[in-house]
Design a protein around this motif. Structure first.
Motif, mmCIF file in Angstrom:
data_model
loop_
_atom_site.group_PDB
_atom_site.id
_atom_site.type_symbol
_atom_site.label_atom_id
_atom_site.label_comp_id
_atom_site.label_asym_id
_atom_site.label_seq_id
_atom_site.Cartn_x
_atom_site.Cartn_y
_atom_site.Cartn_z
ATOM 1 N N THR A 40 0.678 -1.126 0.157
ATOM 2 C CA THR A 40 -0.319 -0.422 0.349
ATOM 3 C C THR A 40 1.066 1.025 -0.109
ATOM 4 O O THR A 40 2.131 0.573 0.462
ATOM 5 N N GLY A 71 -2.026 5.434 -7.715
ATOM 6 C CA GLY A 71 -2.550 4.799 -8.496
ATOM 7 C C GLY A 71 -1.259 4.182 -9.336
ATOM 8 O O GLY A 71 -0.931 2.616 -9.061
ATOM 9 N N LEU A 74 1.888 3.047 -7.593
ATOM 10 C CA LEU A 74 1.041 2.175 -6.275
ATOM 11 C C LEU A 74 2.613 1.061 -7.839
ATOM 12 O O LEU A 74 3.410 0.454 -7.964
ATOM 13 N N SER A 75 1.459 0.404 -8.850
ATOM 14 C CA SER A 75 2.091 0.063 -10.054
ATOM 15 C C SER A 75 3.251 0.122 -10.579
ATOM 16 O O SER A 75 3.966 -1.294 -10.145
ATOM 17 N N ALA A 108 -3.601 3.756 -0.908
ATOM 18 C CA ALA A 108 -3.697 2.997 -2.944
ATOM 19 C C ALA A 108 -3.590 1.943 -2.222
ATOM 20 O O ALA A 108 -2.509 1.308 -1.748
ATOM 21 N N ARG A 109 -4.015 0.708 -2.968
ATOM 22 C CA ARG A 109 -3.815 -0.524 -2.753
ATOM 23 C C ARG A 109 -3.855 -1.311 -3.745
ATOM 24 O O ARG A 109 -5.294 -1.166 -4.609
ATOM 25 N N PHE A 110 -3.750 -2.640 -3.963
ATOM 26 C CA PHE A 110 -3.767 -3.245 -5.053
ATOM 27 C C PHE A 110 -5.487 -4.103 -4.562
ATOM 28 O O PHE A 110 -5.394 -4.536 -4.159
ATOM 29 N N LYS A 113 -3.723 -7.621 -8.849
ATOM 30 C CA LYS A 113 -1.513 -7.048 -9.503
ATOM 31 C C LYS A 113 -0.834 -8.743 -10.147
ATOM 32 O O LYS A 113 -0.035 -9.652 -10.318
ATOM 33 N N HIS A 118 -2.388 -3.950 -13.177
ATOM 34 C CA HIS A 118 -3.143 -3.605 -12.581
ATOM 35 C C HIS A 118 -4.165 -3.475 -11.848
ATOM 36 O O HIS A 118 -4.335 -2.350 -12.832
ATOM 37 N N SER A 120 -5.930 -1.073 -9.489
ATOM 38 C CA SER A 120 -5.613 -0.683 -7.162
ATOM 39 C C SER A 120 -6.908 0.371 -7.460
ATOM 40 O O SER A 120 -7.995 0.744 -8.006
ATOM 41 N N GLU A 121 -6.771 0.229 -6.020
ATOM 42 C CA GLU A 121 -8.223 0.895 -5.385
ATOM 43 C C GLU A 121 -7.889 2.281 -4.490
ATOM 44 O O GLU A 121 -6.582 1.836 -3.590
ATOM 45 N N THR A 136 -11.303 3.412 -8.824
ATOM 46 C CA THR A 136 -10.541 2.138 -8.609
ATOM 47 C C THR A 136 -9.869 2.750 -10.650
ATOM 48 O O THR A 136 -10.301 3.721 -10.703
#
Length: 144
Positions: A40, A71, A74-75, A108-110, A113, A118, A120-121, A136
């Motif tokens: 996250t 997002g 994160l990716s 942000a979290r997957f 993945k 990917h 994410s939310e 999303t």
């Protein structure tokens, strides 16, 4: 950026200075935490008059910029950046509560993945932990 063998502090320093002058810096988005185990990412953004819409509340586009920044970051943190990069291909944001001032925090979290995609939310909350918006986002992972 590939997180293997990087400390939390090194990753945060890198992403807070990623790319020079960017939209994220214009909005004063500050990455504050990364949880490598749970994958996250957390950041804050001040709600200032310059990001208001004419009615004196945070413009929905500012929420979308924060969410997309989260997002995408994160990716790109969790892939081998020497071989790949993640690019946004879809974003859907629901604005749930207005915000006039103060600070919002995004996490942000997957959701998924995969190797080439990917999803994410991203939740954006106010200082009272009330949900301001929910996003999303889909990133496609492509070869460099």
């Amino acid at each position: 950026m590939y997180t293997k063998d990087k400390t939390k502090e090194e990753i945060l320093a890198f992403i807070n200075n990623w790319g020079g002058e960017t939209f994220a810096k214009t909005l004063e988005i500050q990455f504050t935490d990364i949880d490598l185990e749970n994958e996250t990412l957390t950041a804050t953004m001040p709600v200032l008059p310059r990001i208001h819409q004419p009615f004196g509340i945070m413009h929905g586009g500012a929420s979308c910029v924060l969410a997309e920044t989260m997002g995408s970051s994160l990716s790109n943190i969790f892939i081998d950046g020497e071989k790949y990069y993640g690019v946004g291909t879809n974003i859907n944001t629901n604005h749930l509560r207005s915000k006039k001032d103060g600070l919002v925090t995004a996490v942000a979290r997957f959701i998924r993945k995969g190797r080439s995609m990917h999803v994410s939310e991203i939740e954006i909350r106010d200082e009272k932990d009330q949900l301001v918006s929910h996003t999303t986002m889909t990133n496609t992972i492509i070869n460099r």
